[in-house]
Scaffold this active site. Sequence first.
Site, PDB file in Angstrom:
ATOM      1  N   LYS A   1       0.859  -1.181   0.000  1.00 34.60           N
ATOM      2  CA  LYS A   1       0.000   0.000   0.000  1.00 34.60           C
ATOM      3  C   LYS A   1       0.894   1.229   0.000  1.00 34.60           C
ATOM      4  O   LYS A   1       2.060   1.154   0.426  1.00 34.60           O
ATOM      5  CB  LYS A   1      -0.844  -0.018   1.286  1.00 34.60           C
ATOM      6  CG  LYS A   1      -2.104   0.787   1.230  1.00 34.60           C
ATOM      7  CD  LYS A   1      -3.294  -0.001   0.716  1.00 34.60           C
ATOM      8  CE  LYS A   1      -4.528   0.876   0.619  1.00 34.60           C
ATOM      9  NZ  LYS A   1      -5.699   0.168   0.124  1.00 34.60           N
TER      10      LYS A   1
ATOM     11  N   GLY B   1     -21.114   6.111   6.101  1.00 35.32           N
ATOM     12  CA  GLY B   1     -20.275   6.515   4.971  1.00 35.32           C
ATOM     13  C   GLY B   1     -20.906   6.086   3.658  1.00 35.32           C
ATOM     14  O   GLY B   1     -21.020   4.899   3.367  1.00 35.32           O
ATOM     15  N   VAL B   2     -21.357   7.098   2.880  1.00 39.41           N
ATOM     16  CA  VAL B   2     -21.966   6.784   1.578  1.00 39.41           C
ATOM     17  C   VAL B   2     -21.115   7.417   0.474  1.00 39.41           C
ATOM     18  O   VAL B   2     -21.592   8.175  -0.355  1.00 39.41           O
ATOM     19  CB  VAL B   2     -23.451   7.210   1.501  1.00 39.41           C
ATOM     20  CG1 VAL B   2     -24.318   6.220   2.250  1.00 39.41           C
ATOM     21  CG2 VAL B   2     -23.660   8.635   2.045  1.00 39.41           C
TER      22      VAL B   2
END
Length: 367
Positions: free
Chosen positions: A92, A192-193
Amino acid sequence: MVELNEQEAQKTFSAFNTIAEMGHEQVVYCYDKPTGLKAIIAIHNTILGPALGGTRMWTYQNDQEALIDVLRLSRGMTYKAAISGLNLGGGKAVIIGDPKKLKNEAFLRRFGRFVDSLSGRYITAEDMNMNTSDMVHISYETKNVMGLPESMKGSGDPSPVTAFGVYMGLKATVNKAFGIDSLQGKKIAVQGVGQVGHYLVDHLIEEGAEVTITDINESNIKRVTDKHNVKVVQPEMIYDVDADIYAPCAMGATINDDTIQRLKAKVIVGAANNQLADETRHGKMLMDKGIYYAPDFLVNAGGIINIFPELMKNYNKPLALEQTEKIYDKCLEILNKAEAEGISSHQAAIEIADKRMADMGKVKLAY
Ligand code: NAD
């Protein structure tokens, strides 16, 4: 040189000790004065293949916070690839700073050159605050970047596929908890959208669930309320709503001492990475409270499953969705193993992933 007494030295954060404890292979700091780029690339484990994982850009408070984030996220990628049967290692990258102020073509291309300097040991893609157009800029400097637009024969935005995988994991866990996998009438709280969360809500509403959402971003809330009949609550209230299912799709560590006491849900399944603040302790606390938890690194693997065929130069969306659908069966396998062995579902998933890495590591010993 500053000399520290022993007590002070113990309190001092040691990057090398942390890296050693978490078992990373390589951590690279990238700095470029002209563009202001400050990034860290962490390669956790390459037993199964090159370390693939997205780049996250975030306004970290300090370098240590960024390092810990990239170490945790890259380790999660190792387990995600291993449990999903992919021949990929875990890595990452994080970029420190405000995307609105810093991100431009030169900045991204400079980052691309750092990625390229690792000669394919690390392959990047999107994560929070990085999109497909950013990947195009990075691709001018390295071929070790995935998640390119479909118009460039890439796999495009991974979020809809991630959301589909979370939906599969959610149905499997609901099946285990309630004896049937239908979401009709189930009360679901979605935290959280954003990219993944709003696609997940589409699936939930389509199946007749009663959805409550929260977000700190008004325009993301509006995108959902313009389309669906959902309840909206303030961010901090999401842990207290009357819900059968809690779906964390924002940030990590939202399952902790405080929230486990407050949550009424019998099932927890969501897209966020590193949901358990303390993997061992909170995994066990959920088990003791009879809450069915689907390990995050399993259910949010749709994005990387979608990217893998792009890496093989053979991107095929229907195939990626077919592979992602298998998260349902894998999730049931893990929940059943956890129940049979009296261990947390997180531990059960880690054991399966560790076994695959140990077995494949032995295969590679033979020349
Ligand atoms: P995103 O940034 O598009 O969405 C996150 C949403 O959470 C945003 O709308 C943001 O405003 C909201 N949010 C942030 N803090 C909040 C808070 N305190 N309370 C309520 N809402 C808050 O990111 P995304 O791509 O949708 O990813 C969501 C999570 O899933 C992240 O943890 C990410 O690492 C993980 N994930 C994403 C993918 C993918 O394909 N995008 C794949 C695997 C894992």
